[in-house]
Scaffold this motif. Structure first.
Motif, short mmCIF file in Angstrom:
data_model
loop_
_atom_site.label_atom_id
_atom_site.label_comp_id
_atom_site.label_asym_id
_atom_site.label_seq_id
_atom_site.Cartn_x
_atom_site.Cartn_y
_atom_site.Cartn_z
N VAL A 73 36.68 33.27 44.32
CA VAL A 73 36.08 32.82 45.62
C VAL A 73 35.06 33.79 46.09
O VAL A 73 34.64 33.48 47.46
CB VAL A 73 37.25 32.88 46.84
CG1 VAL A 73 38.43 32.08 46.51
CG2 VAL A 73 37.88 34.36 46.93
N GLY A 74 34.67 34.54 45.17
CA GLY A 74 33.45 35.23 45.60
C GLY A 74 33.42 36.29 46.61
O GLY A 74 32.40 36.67 47.44
N ARG A 75 34.51 37.17 46.71
CA ARG A 75 34.89 38.08 47.84
C ARG A 75 33.96 39.36 47.41
O ARG A 75 34.53 40.41 46.57
CB ARG A 75 36.19 38.45 47.84
CG ARG A 75 37.19 37.31 48.40
CD ARG A 75 38.43 37.94 48.82
NE ARG A 75 39.16 36.85 49.27
CZ ARG A 75 40.51 36.87 49.59
NH1 ARG A 75 41.24 37.93 48.96
NH2 ARG A 75 41.12 35.74 49.89
N THR A 76 32.78 39.38 47.51
CA THR A 76 31.85 40.40 47.26
C THR A 76 32.27 41.75 47.75
O THR A 76 31.63 42.84 47.24
CB THR A 76 30.24 40.10 47.32
OG1 THR A 76 30.26 39.78 48.86
CG2 THR A 76 29.80 39.08 46.70
N GLY A 77 33.00 41.60 48.82
CA GLY A 77 33.61 43.08 49.50
C GLY A 77 34.51 43.58 48.66
O GLY A 77 34.79 44.77 48.95
N LYS A 78 35.06 43.18 47.64
CA LYS A 78 36.01 43.64 46.82
C LYS A 78 35.35 44.47 45.66
O LYS A 78 34.45 44.04 45.30
CB LYS A 78 36.77 42.45 46.23
CG LYS A 78 37.85 41.93 47.32
CD LYS A 78 38.87 42.78 48.06
CE LYS A 78 40.06 42.21 48.63
NZ LYS A 78 40.95 43.21 49.01
#
Length: 285
Positions: A73-78
């Protein structure tokens, strides 16, 4: 990247994946309650080490197990998605922290240690499986309730935790779970995670979270023997205000992380009130 740059990236990734803020709050509250119950400095230090490493193992295992979902889902904050750390790094760190947690917990005695390790196991079970089921709330109720049991059993004297104190901790845990899930409801559903808040929907969960938190505050205020004093009532009102603010924010700002922070604020107030009622929290069997 140079070796120094890689090391800094790894350290930053581990810090981000540890879910540092809630881990620090839970650890600090456990240490504060241990001190309020009369535990000596070595015991408070061991409680802090056990809870702190347990929280680290839970945070790191969460991001390790969720790495594929976060990437999808593209959680770039992870940190895994951002390329700061690998899932393998997090797995290694999680098991290392868990090993320290086991030793520190059992050093405080088998009954206390067993209670804490079951609490940590519940959190791992949530990460690995239960978060995607209608029972997603159960590990939070179990683990927060047992955290109170652990701190009391680790304290001096043959004392057991009062049922109302365990119930309040469990309510705080479930309320925090619901509040923490709200910002990511859609992303979670897209990757097959459908815990209780997802099944209830945003509006119902946005109402449920503050209700649980207010209930926890109510138990803390009314649970001890005798009539609540002005300080207890003031603390209860403050906790209720924070809980209601969490509910309003959850409904008006769907992707805000503030409801979880406000929920942690309720927990801080409740532990402060518990510290004023230590004679009622830990009872002689």
């Amino acid at each position: 990247m140079t070796s120094g740059t890689e090391t800094r990236a790894l350290a930053r990734g581990l810090l981000l994946a540890s879910h540092a803020a809630p881990a620090a709050v839970v650890t600090g509250l456990a240490a504060a309650l241990a001190a309020a119950l009369g535990s000596d400095v070595p015991t408070v230090a061991l409680v802090t080490l056990a809870v702190g490493t347990g929280q680290l193992s839970v945070g790191w295992s969460n991001d390790w197990i969720d790495a594929a979902r976060d990437t999808a889902v593209g959680r770039t904050g992870k940190p895994v998605v951002a390329g700061l750390v690998t899932a393998r790094d997090l797995r290694t760190a999680a098991f290392a922290a868990l090993a320290v947690c086991v030793v520190a917990s059992l050093t405080l005695g088998v009954p206390a240690g067993a209670a804490h390790l079951v609490a940590v196991a519940g959190a791992w079970a949530y990460n690995a499986w239960l978060k995607a089921t209608a029972w997603s709330w159960a590990p939070y109720a179990l683990s927060f309730g047992l955290l109170a049991v652990f701190v009391v059993l680790a304290a001096p004297g043959p004392r057991l935790p009062a049922g109302w104190a365990v119930a309040a901790a469990a309510l705080l845990g479930v309320g925090a779970h619901v509040a923490n899930t709200l910002p990511d409801l859609e992303d979670d559903v897209a990757t097959g995670v459908r815990g209780l808040p997802h099944r209830l929907g945003r509006r119902a969960s946005g109402v449920l979270a503050p209700c649980l938190l207010v209930s926890a505050a109510g138990v803390v205020v009314l649970g001890p023997a005798g009539a609540p004093g002005p300080v207890e009532w003031a603390g209860g009102v403050l906790a209720a205000g924070l809980a209601l603010a969490a509910g309003v924010t959850a409904l008006t700002r769907p992707h805000s992380r503030a409801p979880f922070g406000l929920g942690m604020g309720v927990a801080v107030v409740c532990v402060a009130l518990l510290a004023l009622a230590t004679a009622d929290i830990a009872v002689v069997p």
